[in-house]
Design a protein around this motif. Sequence first.
Motif, short mmCIF file in Angstrom:
data_model
loop_
_atom_site.label_atom_id
_atom_site.label_comp_id
_atom_site.label_asym_id
_atom_site.label_seq_id
_atom_site.Cartn_x
_atom_site.Cartn_y
_atom_site.Cartn_z
N UNK A 145 -2.21 5.16 5.04
CA UNK A 145 -3.56 4.74 5.46
C UNK A 145 -4.29 4.06 4.31
N UNK A 146 -4.23 4.65 3.12
CA UNK A 146 -4.93 4.05 1.98
C UNK A 146 -4.30 2.71 1.58
N UNK A 147 -2.98 2.61 1.69
CA UNK A 147 -2.32 1.32 1.41
C UNK A 147 -2.84 0.24 2.36
N UNK A 148 -2.93 0.59 3.63
CA UNK A 148 -3.37 -0.39 4.62
C UNK A 148 -4.84 -0.73 4.43
N UNK A 149 -5.65 0.30 4.27
CA UNK A 149 -7.09 0.10 4.18
C UNK A 149 -7.50 -0.61 2.89
N UNK A 150 -6.95 -0.16 1.76
CA UNK A 150 -7.41 -0.64 0.47
C UNK A 150 -6.64 -1.84 -0.07
N UNK A 151 -5.36 -1.97 0.30
CA UNK A 151 -4.53 -3.01 -0.30
C UNK A 151 -3.95 -3.99 0.70
N UNK A 152 -4.20 -3.79 1.97
CA UNK A 152 -3.65 -4.70 2.97
C UNK A 152 -2.14 -4.60 3.09
N UNK A 153 -1.58 -3.43 2.79
CA UNK A 153 -0.13 -3.20 2.85
C UNK A 153 0.15 -2.27 4.03
N UNK A 154 1.07 -2.67 4.89
CA UNK A 154 1.40 -1.85 6.06
C UNK A 154 2.91 -1.64 6.13
N UNK A 155 3.29 -0.61 6.85
CA UNK A 155 4.71 -0.32 7.05
C UNK A 155 5.20 -1.12 8.25
N UNK A 156 6.20 -1.95 8.04
CA UNK A 156 6.77 -2.71 9.16
C UNK A 156 7.92 -1.96 9.81
N UNK A 157 8.60 -1.13 9.03
CA UNK A 157 9.68 -0.29 9.56
C UNK A 157 9.61 1.08 8.89
N UNK A 158 9.89 2.13 9.70
CA UNK A 158 9.88 3.48 9.15
C UNK A 158 11.02 4.28 9.76
N UNK A 159 11.69 5.03 8.92
CA UNK A 159 12.64 6.03 9.39
C UNK A 159 12.23 7.32 8.71
N UNK A 160 11.77 8.28 9.51
CA UNK A 160 11.29 9.54 8.96
C UNK A 160 12.08 10.67 9.61
N UNK A 161 12.65 11.54 8.77
CA UNK A 161 13.44 12.66 9.24
C UNK A 161 12.83 13.94 8.69
N UNK A 162 12.65 14.92 9.56
CA UNK A 162 12.09 16.21 9.15
C UNK A 162 13.07 16.93 8.23
N UNK A 163 12.53 17.50 7.15
CA UNK A 163 13.33 18.27 6.20
C UNK A 163 13.45 19.70 6.67
N UNK A 164 14.26 20.48 5.97
CA UNK A 164 14.38 21.91 6.28
C UNK A 164 13.09 22.64 5.92
N UNK A 165 12.42 22.21 4.85
CA UNK A 165 11.17 22.84 4.44
C UNK A 165 10.06 22.43 5.39
N UNK A 166 9.15 23.36 5.67
CA UNK A 166 8.04 23.07 6.57
C UNK A 166 7.16 21.97 6.00
N UNK A 167 6.86 20.98 6.82
CA UNK A 167 5.91 19.94 6.45
C UNK A 167 6.46 18.84 5.57
N UNK A 168 7.74 18.91 5.19
CA UNK A 168 8.30 17.86 4.34
C UNK A 168 9.27 17.00 5.13
N UNK A 169 9.39 15.75 4.68
CA UNK A 169 10.23 14.78 5.37
C UNK A 169 11.03 13.96 4.37
N UNK A 170 12.05 13.32 4.88
CA UNK A 170 12.74 12.27 4.16
C UNK A 170 12.33 10.97 4.83
N UNK A 171 11.98 9.97 4.06
CA UNK A 171 11.45 8.74 4.65
C UNK A 171 12.04 7.52 3.98
N UNK A 172 12.20 6.49 4.79
CA UNK A 172 12.58 5.16 4.30
C UNK A 172 11.60 4.20 4.96
N UNK A 173 10.78 3.56 4.14
CA UNK A 173 9.70 2.72 4.63
C UNK A 173 9.85 1.30 4.10
N UNK A 174 9.66 0.33 4.97
CA UNK A 174 9.59 -1.06 4.57
C UNK A 174 8.13 -1.46 4.62
#
Length: 166
Positions: free
Chosen positions: A131-160
């Motif tokens: 959100x801050x990237x988009x709002x403050x810097x004009x940078x947005x995610x065009x592609x996202x792959x997010x996978x839930x980790x074993x730990x609560x609330x954590x993820x593995x992510x690959x963002x373009x």
Amino acid sequence: MNQLRQWFDGLAPRERLAVVAGSVAIIFALFYYALWQPLNTGVADARVRVNIEAEQARWMLGVRDEAQLLQSSDTQRSVEGRNDSLLSIVDATSRENGLGPAVRRIQPDNNDQATVTMEKANFNQVLFWLRSLQRDYGVAASQMTITRDEDDGTVQARLTLIRGSA
């Protein structure tokens, strides 16, 4: 069966009572350990699983609401870092948002595009960072792959990430 009956009839009354009591105890033990305890344990395990799934559903609904809020926030602000490289913006802002240890790789594709790989990243922090990237810097995610980790609330992510598309 006939021999068993003859053997039982040949016992003294006190011995017959002991055999009957032992048989009842064995039948009770078999019933308890073969039927009752596994069923009871299965029900308890199912309750725990239902509670875990319900908690995850509540969390996901909260995240959905948060994502909708991020999508609908169309507040236009002046874009910072126009002359900075996308790589430096991504690196600096990820550290500011507490994601520094989670960022494993930032690979610039060109001056206005980069691929970020994260491990064990806090999902909420990733959302706020995007959100801050988009709002403050004009940078947005065009592609996202997010996978839930074993730990609560954590993820593995690959963002373009792409600059200028926000």
